[in-house]
Design an enzyme around this catalytic site. Sequence first.
Site, PDB file in Angstrom:
ATOM      1  N   ASP A  69       1.792  -0.538  -4.124  1.00  0.00           N
ATOM      2  CA  ASP A  69       1.892   0.770  -4.795  1.00  0.00           C
ATOM      3  C   ASP A  69       2.368   1.876  -3.855  1.00  0.00           C
ATOM      4  OD1 ASP A  69       0.804  -0.464  -7.081  1.00  0.00           O
ATOM      5  OD2 ASP A  69      -1.214  -0.145  -6.282  1.00  0.00           O
ATOM      6  N   GLY A  89       3.072  -3.858 -10.524  1.00  0.00           N
ATOM      7  CA  GLY A  89       4.139  -3.147 -11.239  1.00  0.00           C
ATOM      8  C   GLY A  89       4.839  -2.135 -10.376  1.00  0.00           C
ATOM      9  N   HIS A  90       6.077  -1.889 -10.703  1.00  0.00           N
ATOM     10  CA  HIS A  90       6.840  -0.818 -10.077  1.00  0.00           C
ATOM     11  C   HIS A  90       7.042   0.266 -11.111  1.00  0.00           C
ATOM     12  CE1 HIS A  90       7.925  -2.942  -6.601  1.00  0.00           C
ATOM     13  NE2 HIS A  90       8.879  -3.664  -7.102  1.00  0.00           N
ATOM     14  N   GLY A 100       5.426   2.829  -3.535  1.00  0.00           N
ATOM     15  CA  GLY A 100       6.635   3.477  -4.049  1.00  0.00           C
ATOM     16  C   GLY A 100       7.871   2.625  -3.787  1.00  0.00           C
ATOM     17  N   ASN A 113       1.987  -9.620 -11.852  1.00  0.00           N
ATOM     18  CA  ASN A 113       0.662  -9.083 -11.517  1.00  0.00           C
ATOM     19  C   ASN A 113       0.685  -7.700 -10.886  1.00  0.00           C
ATOM     20  OD1 ASN A 113       1.957 -10.578  -9.458  1.00  0.00           O
ATOM     21  ND2 ASN A 113       0.112 -10.589  -8.238  1.00  0.00           N
TER      22      ASN A 113
HETATM   23  P1  GDP Z   1       5.406   0.221  -6.020  1.00  0.00           P
HETATM   24  O1  GDP Z   1       4.758  -0.935  -6.642  1.00  0.00           O
HETATM   25  O2  GDP Z   1       5.335   0.169  -4.524  1.00  0.00           O
HETATM   26  O3  GDP Z   1       6.768   0.469  -6.530  1.00  0.00           O
HETATM   27  O4  GDP Z   1       4.550   1.498  -6.394  1.00  0.00           O
HETATM   28  P2  GDP Z   1       4.236   2.121  -7.830  1.00  0.00           P
HETATM   29  O5  GDP Z   1       5.498   2.352  -8.543  1.00  0.00           O
HETATM   30  O6  GDP Z   1       3.179   1.401  -8.525  1.00  0.00           O
HETATM   31  O7  GDP Z   1       3.556   3.463  -7.353  1.00  0.00           O
HETATM   32  C1  GDP Z   1       4.201   4.452  -6.799  1.00  0.00           C
HETATM   33  C2  GDP Z   1       4.025   5.697  -7.643  1.00  0.00           C
HETATM   34  O8  GDP Z   1       4.450   6.781  -6.872  1.00  0.00           O
HETATM   35  C3  GDP Z   1       4.865   5.729  -8.901  1.00  0.00           C
HETATM   36  O9  GDP Z   1       4.188   6.476  -9.871  1.00  0.00           O
HETATM   37  C4  GDP Z   1       6.133   6.443  -8.449  1.00  0.00           C
HETATM   38  O10 GDP Z   1       6.823   7.097  -9.490  1.00  0.00           O
HETATM   39  C5  GDP Z   1       5.569   7.428  -7.496  1.00  0.00           C
HETATM   40  N1  GDP Z   1       6.391   7.860  -6.388  1.00  0.00           N
HETATM   41  C6  GDP Z   1       7.275   7.161  -5.632  1.00  0.00           C
HETATM   42  N2  GDP Z   1       7.774   7.942  -4.659  1.00  0.00           N
HETATM   43  C7  GDP Z   1       7.175   9.147  -4.791  1.00  0.00           C
HETATM   44  C8  GDP Z   1       7.247  10.393  -4.077  1.00  0.00           C
HETATM   45  O11 GDP Z   1       7.958  10.528  -3.087  1.00  0.00           O
HETATM   46  N3  GDP Z   1       6.469  11.415  -4.525  1.00  0.00           N
HETATM   47  C9  GDP Z   1       5.644  11.290  -5.599  1.00  0.00           C
HETATM   48  N4  GDP Z   1       4.929  12.335  -5.969  1.00  0.00           N
HETATM   49  N5  GDP Z   1       5.537  10.145  -6.274  1.00  0.00           N
HETATM   50  C10 GDP Z   1       6.280   9.099  -5.879  1.00  0.00           C
END
Ligand code: GDP
Length: 424
Positions: free
Chosen positions: A12, A39-40, A14, A37
Amino acid sequence: MVKAIVGACWGDEGKGKITDMLASNADIVIRFQGGSNAGHTIINDYGKFALHQMPSGVFNENTVNIIGPGVAFNIPYFIKEMNYLKENGIKNPKVLISDRVQLLMPYHILLDTYEEARLADKKYGSTKSGIAPFYSDKYAKTGIQICHLFNEEILRERIEAACEIKNVLIEHLYHMPKLNPEEIFNEVIQYRDLIAPYIINTTEYLNKAVKEGKNILLEGQLGALKDPDHGIFPMTTSSSTLAGFGSIGAGLPAHSIEKVYTVAKAYSSAVGEGAFVSEIFGDEAQELRLRGGDAGEFGATTGRPRRMGWFDCVATRYGCMLQGTTDVAFTAIDVLGYLDEIPVCVGYEIDGEVTKEFPVTPLLEKAKPVYKVLPGWKCDIRGISKYEDLPENARNYVEFIEKELGFPITIVSNGPKRNEIIFR
Ligand code: GDP
């Protein structure tokens, strides 16, 4: 050139956003491990998407997306995600599936669910997606490859053999209704024609692409600390989350990976059980949770609140080292703009001694965080596109952490949108 995008810690971080950004000029994006399992979250011109099993290059017409042999492939989930993309304006996502990928079967999900229930308060916090039973079967050689769908005799035999073992557990340990191999066979075989057009020998395809100098992106799931060999065992996942495994799980030469982008978030979050040294609680955690990510730190697959904490240099340095990091992508720094002061965990105190080395799990359970408190910048930094334009305290935060990690932070992400990014 082959690049990998992987997580530094618990997942999670990002990765979805960074992958989406780098995928915009990638010829190929590959998923090489894990399954549905985790998510992005991706926010782009088409809207906001939660992807679980699908590679993040599906939004680009010119990108080929590959499900590598290392993935735990859930066919109904794949069809669901494909429909979800099509319903949301992605007309024709280009996807190829390895003919050697193994199938996540309905009984893997059942067994995962039964086992979590049996463990009760000793549970691992599994998402019950069947991942652990899937990889257990793969390594016990009782798994089912997608190519078996095209030989009914072999498929039937393998399902019967798998059910024979599982039914002993189901009957005597879980006390649940036994599996019927014929029903399972009929359920799986119905997907055969639907999935057939996507299946090819992706390994030949990829090795040819490497020779042709194509731009290839390996998309990791979760983070280094969830790696079964190097992570917080047993609170790990069941397939390797490391860039090095990208070569195996995708089917690429070991020396082909030239760049490893390790994504680290400017604060910590974790899901599931297990030691989390810089964890914070109560109102302090809730405030960070609500401000975190694009809409709060809640699981993309499960919706459950994530555990929150301050940035952990010990865990992140270890994670960056495991990944073989060439570049750190430092995300969500915009989230911290509300704080007067920001604690950063720079060491672990274990039995009265301070260490910067990430320890084995029994010692990790005893570790207490050693904090260095940095001044906050107290303003909104979204919309800034040049590193020099960031407030001094925000730059100091980045540079302090970079020094602790010993790996270069070359990308700073200051918002969830694709263009909210600063290159250093
Ligand atoms: P992943 O599995 O590593 O892709 O992570 P997730 O997508 O589950 O979680 C990352 C969360 O942070 C998501 O809600 C993204 O939209 C958000 N996100 C990613 N980069 C940034 C950022 O630079 N700033 C903010 N505020 N949110 C971010």
